[in-house]
Design a protein around this motif. Structure first.
Motif, PDB file in Angstrom:
ATOM      1  N   PHE A  53       0.859  -1.182   0.000  1.00 30.00           N
ATOM      2  CA  PHE A  53       0.000   0.000   0.000  1.00 30.00           C
ATOM      3  C   PHE A  53       0.898   1.236   0.000  1.00 30.00           C
ATOM      4  N   LEU A  54       0.701   2.082  -0.984  1.00 34.25           N
ATOM      5  CA  LEU A  54       1.536   3.277  -1.130  1.00 34.25           C
ATOM      6  C   LEU A  54       0.686   4.528  -0.947  1.00 34.25           C
ATOM      7  N   LEU A  55       1.320   5.539  -0.445  1.00 34.02           N
ATOM      8  CA  LEU A  55       0.674   6.846  -0.365  1.00 34.02           C
ATOM      9  C   LEU A  55       1.465   7.765  -1.290  1.00 34.02           C
ATOM     10  N   ARG A  56       0.761   8.518  -2.120  1.00 33.18           N
ATOM     11  CA  ARG A  56       1.462   9.458  -3.011  1.00 33.18           C
ATOM     12  C   ARG A  56       0.823  10.831  -2.865  1.00 33.18           C
ATOM     13  N   ILE A  57       1.641  11.817  -2.703  1.00 27.79           N
ATOM     14  CA  ILE A  57       1.124  13.181  -2.562  1.00 27.79           C
ATOM     15  C   ILE A  57       1.135  13.843  -3.941  1.00 27.79           C
ATOM     16  N   GLU A  58      -0.046  14.146  -4.455  1.00 30.05           N
ATOM     17  CA  GLU A  58      -0.169  14.726  -5.796  1.00 30.05           C
ATOM     18  C   GLU A  58      -0.250  16.239  -5.655  1.00 30.05           C
ATOM     19  N   ASP A  59       0.922  16.839  -5.568  1.00 27.06           N
ATOM     20  CA  ASP A  59       1.011  18.269  -5.251  1.00 27.06           C
ATOM     21  C   ASP A  59       1.689  19.062  -6.365  1.00 27.06           C
ATOM     22  N   ILE A  60       1.374  18.707  -7.617  1.00 24.49           N
ATOM     23  CA  ILE A  60       2.000  19.458  -8.721  1.00 24.49           C
ATOM     24  C   ILE A  60       1.466  20.895  -8.792  1.00 24.49           C
ATOM     25  N   ASP A  61       0.241  21.096  -8.336  1.00 20.73           N
ATOM     26  CA  ASP A  61      -0.349  22.430  -8.424  1.00 20.73           C
ATOM     27  C   ASP A  61       0.033  23.214  -7.164  1.00 20.73           C
ATOM     28  N   ARG A  62       1.244  23.769  -7.200  1.00 17.35           N
ATOM     29  CA  ARG A  62       1.799  24.389  -5.995  1.00 17.35           C
ATOM     30  C   ARG A  62       0.937  25.548  -5.501  1.00 17.35           C
ATOM     31  N   ALA A  63       0.225  26.194  -6.412  1.00 18.70           N
ATOM     32  CA  ALA A  63      -0.582  27.348  -5.999  1.00 18.70           C
ATOM     33  C   ALA A  63      -1.755  26.903  -5.125  1.00 18.70           C
ATOM     34  N   ARG A  64      -2.224  25.691  -5.294  1.00 19.03           N
ATOM     35  CA  ARG A  64      -3.409  25.234  -4.545  1.00 19.03           C
ATOM     36  C   ARG A  64      -3.050  24.341  -3.363  1.00 19.03           C
ATOM     37  N   CYS A  65      -1.823  23.829  -3.331  1.00 19.90           N
ATOM     38  CA  CYS A  65      -1.454  22.879  -2.263  1.00 19.90           C
ATOM     39  C   CYS A  65      -0.827  23.631  -1.084  1.00 19.90           C
ATOM     40  N   ARG A  66      -1.029  23.100   0.121  1.00 15.90           N
ATOM     41  CA  ARG A  66      -0.484  23.719   1.329  1.00 15.90           C
ATOM     42  C   ARG A  66       0.211  22.646   2.177  1.00 15.90           C
ATOM     43  N   PRO A  67       1.419  22.983   2.714  1.00 18.83           N
ATOM     44  CA  PRO A  67       2.120  22.014   3.578  1.00 18.83           C
ATOM     45  C   PRO A  67       1.250  21.558   4.755  1.00 18.83           C
ATOM     46  N   ALA A  68       0.433  22.478   5.295  1.00 15.74           N
ATOM     47  CA  ALA A  68      -0.399  22.099   6.452  1.00 15.74           C
ATOM     48  C   ALA A  68      -1.378  20.987   6.063  1.00 15.74           C
ATOM     49  N   PHE A  69      -1.887  21.023   4.837  1.00 12.03           N
ATOM     50  CA  PHE A  69      -2.821  19.973   4.415  1.00 12.03           C
ATOM     51  C   PHE A  69      -2.081  18.651   4.191  1.00 12.03           C
ATOM     52  N   GLU A  70      -0.837  18.750   3.747  1.00 15.71           N
ATOM     53  CA  GLU A  70      -0.052  17.516   3.591  1.00 15.71           C
ATOM     54  C   GLU A  70       0.180  16.884   4.975  1.00 15.71           C
ATOM     55  N   ASP A  71       0.557  17.692   5.940  1.00 15.57           N
ATOM     56  CA  ASP A  71       0.746  17.170   7.310  1.00 15.57           C
ATOM     57  C   ASP A  71      -0.543  16.520   7.799  1.00 15.57           C
ATOM     58  N   ALA A  72      -1.662  17.180   7.495  1.00  9.23           N
ATOM     59  CA  ALA A  72      -2.960  16.656   7.957  1.00  9.23           C
ATOM     60  C   ALA A  72      -3.268  15.303   7.301  1.00  9.23           C
ATOM     61  N   ILE A  73      -2.833  15.115   6.059  1.00 11.40           N
ATOM     62  CA  ILE A  73      -3.053  13.823   5.380  1.00 11.40           C
ATOM     63  C   ILE A  73      -2.357  12.713   6.168  1.00 11.40           C
ATOM     64  N   TYR A  74      -1.093  12.939   6.508  1.00 13.23           N
ATOM     65  CA  TYR A  74      -0.344  11.905   7.248  1.00 13.23           C
ATOM     66  C   TYR A  74      -1.019  11.618   8.591  1.00 13.23           C
ATOM     67  N   GLU A  75      -1.403  12.706   9.247  1.00 15.28           N
ATOM     68  CA  GLU A  75      -1.980  12.557  10.583  1.00 15.28           C
ATOM     69  C   GLU A  75      -3.327  11.831  10.530  1.00 15.28           C
ATOM     70  N   ASP A  76      -4.173  12.253   9.619  1.00 17.70           N
ATOM     71  CA  ASP A  76      -5.529  11.674   9.558  1.00 17.70           C
ATOM     72  C   ASP A  76      -5.493  10.210   9.114  1.00 17.70           C
ATOM     73  N   LEU A  77      -4.623   9.893   8.170  1.00 16.96           N
ATOM     74  CA  LEU A  77      -4.561   8.495   7.701  1.00 16.96           C
ATOM     75  C   LEU A  77      -3.973   7.593   8.789  1.00 16.96           C
ATOM     76  N   ALA A  78      -2.985   8.106   9.512  1.00 17.70           N
ATOM     77  CA  ALA A  78      -2.403   7.317  10.610  1.00 17.70           C
ATOM     78  C   ALA A  78      -3.468   7.090  11.681  1.00 17.70           C
ATOM     79  N   TRP A  79      -4.257   8.131  11.954  1.00 20.66           N
ATOM     80  CA  TRP A  79      -5.327   8.003  12.953  1.00 20.66           C
ATOM     81  C   TRP A  79      -6.340   6.930  12.518  1.00 20.66           C
ATOM     82  N   LEU A  80      -6.598   6.873  11.214  1.00 24.33           N
ATOM     83  CA  LEU A  80      -7.534   5.851  10.704  1.00 24.33           C
ATOM     84  C   LEU A  80      -6.957   4.442  10.823  1.00 24.33           C
ATOM     85  N   GLY A  81      -5.667   4.355  11.074  1.00 24.59           N
ATOM     86  CA  GLY A  81      -5.039   3.044  11.251  1.00 24.59           C
ATOM     87  C   GLY A  81      -4.269   2.562  10.025  1.00 24.59           C
TER      88      GLY A  81
END
Ligand code: GLU
Length: 304
Positions: A53-81
């Motif tokens: 199982f791989l996680l890939r961050i699709e952040d090519i659109d730098r204008a719309r992506c935010r580091p805080a949302f990337e951090d939240a992805i890791y946190e929320d998915l880890a919380w889900l188990g």
């Protein structure tokens, strides 16, 4: 040429490398229950198959992506188990790869520079009834390269341009190499399409394959990365079913193996509306802050 020269049939590859799937969010907002459903579906499939199982961050659109949302992805998915392989591939670190893929397409002479603005495309579509039908990304606009003289003049002025795929020529070349293009759907499209699906990338018209502002596109980056990361099964929402027609064409042109596809239904709210990132109450974060457990979220989404 891609890392898998001349490869058209992926069955033998899958047999060799087993099962690998991925969840590929864009960090443009907090993950919602629709994302949770997608991530859990992919994760459970990998577990059931004893695969990766791989996680890939699709952040090519730098204008719309935010580091805080990337951090939240890791946190929320880890919380889900969920657990995933590291390092995580972050697309913003690999623009060179996508530029290389575009070079390959240029070498095949299946892409052309398009200098037209949105308004010019809309006008061209308005004046040509055969463009009127909408494809998955809007009107099925079909253009053509400019003359070298006109193109040089615009390039000298630094006029911005996108790269479009000449769908008709691209299909012809791909089919000469690989025969008729099909993809395998083990889930279902929005109209219950499943099994061997004939790829009809023409539904896009001539799609933009490298955006003016990004020098790549979701399609090119995603197809490239799925192959590079050895993804054998693409598990994602049925909203991306139509994109698969184009992805199959890109795989054939770039000499990449074709994964199997499992599109799943979309999770909706009580009114039958799809969740959007702006619906704060439907985010994984809000569920957690509201006292729900990961198990509650799983059950609420219909997992047993
Ligand atoms: N990055 C896409 C999204 O967040 C998913 C792409 C894919 O799964 O192919 O909708």
């Amino acid at each position: 040429m891609g890392p898998f020269p001349g490869l058209c049939d992926s069955d033998s590859i899958h047999a060799m490398i087993g099962f690998a799937t991925r969840f590929a969010p864009s960090p443009t907002g907090l993950l919602h229950l629709g994302h949770a459903y997608s991530a859990l579906t992919a994760y459970d499939a990998a577990r059931a198959a004893g695969g990766r199982f791989l996680l890939r961050i699709e952040d090519i659109d730098r204008a719309r992506c935010r580091p805080a949302f990337e951090d939240a992805i890791y946190e929320d998915l880890a919380w889900l188990g969920l657990e995933w392989e590291t390092p995580v591939r972050r697309q913003s670190a690999h623009f060179d790869d996508y530029a290389g893929a575009l070079e390959t397409l240029r070498g095949l002479d299946v892409v052309y520079r398009c200098f037209k603005t949105r308004k010019e495309i809309a006008d061209a579509v308005g004046s040509a009834p055969h463009f009127a039908a909408d494809g998955p990304e809007g009107p099925q606009y079909v253009g053509a390269p400019l003359s070298t003289h006109d193109e040089d003049a615009l390039l000298k002025q630094d006029a911005p341009y996108a790269w479009r795929l000449c769908a008709q020529r691209a299909v012809q070349i791909a089919e000469e190499r690989c025969g008729p293009l099909f993809f395998v759907e083990q889930g279902a499209g929005p109209r219950e399409q499943s099994g061997d699906i004939k790829a009809t990338p023409e539904i896009f018209g001539d799609p933009v394959i490298a955006r003016k502002d990004l020098a790549t596109s979701y399609h090119l980056a995603s197809v490239w990365d799925d192959a590079l990361q050895g993804v054998t099964h693409v598990i994602r929402g049925e909203d991306l079913f139509h994109a698969t027609h184009l992805h199959r064409l890109l795989q054939a042109l770039l000499g990449l193996p074709a994964p199997v596809y499992r599109h799943h239904r979309l999770i909706t709210d009580a009114q039958g509306k799809r969740f959007a990132k702006r619906d704060r109450s439907a985010t994984i974060r809000a569920q957690r802050e509201g006292g729900a457990s990961p198990q509650d979220v799983r059950q609420g989404l219909g997992f047993v």
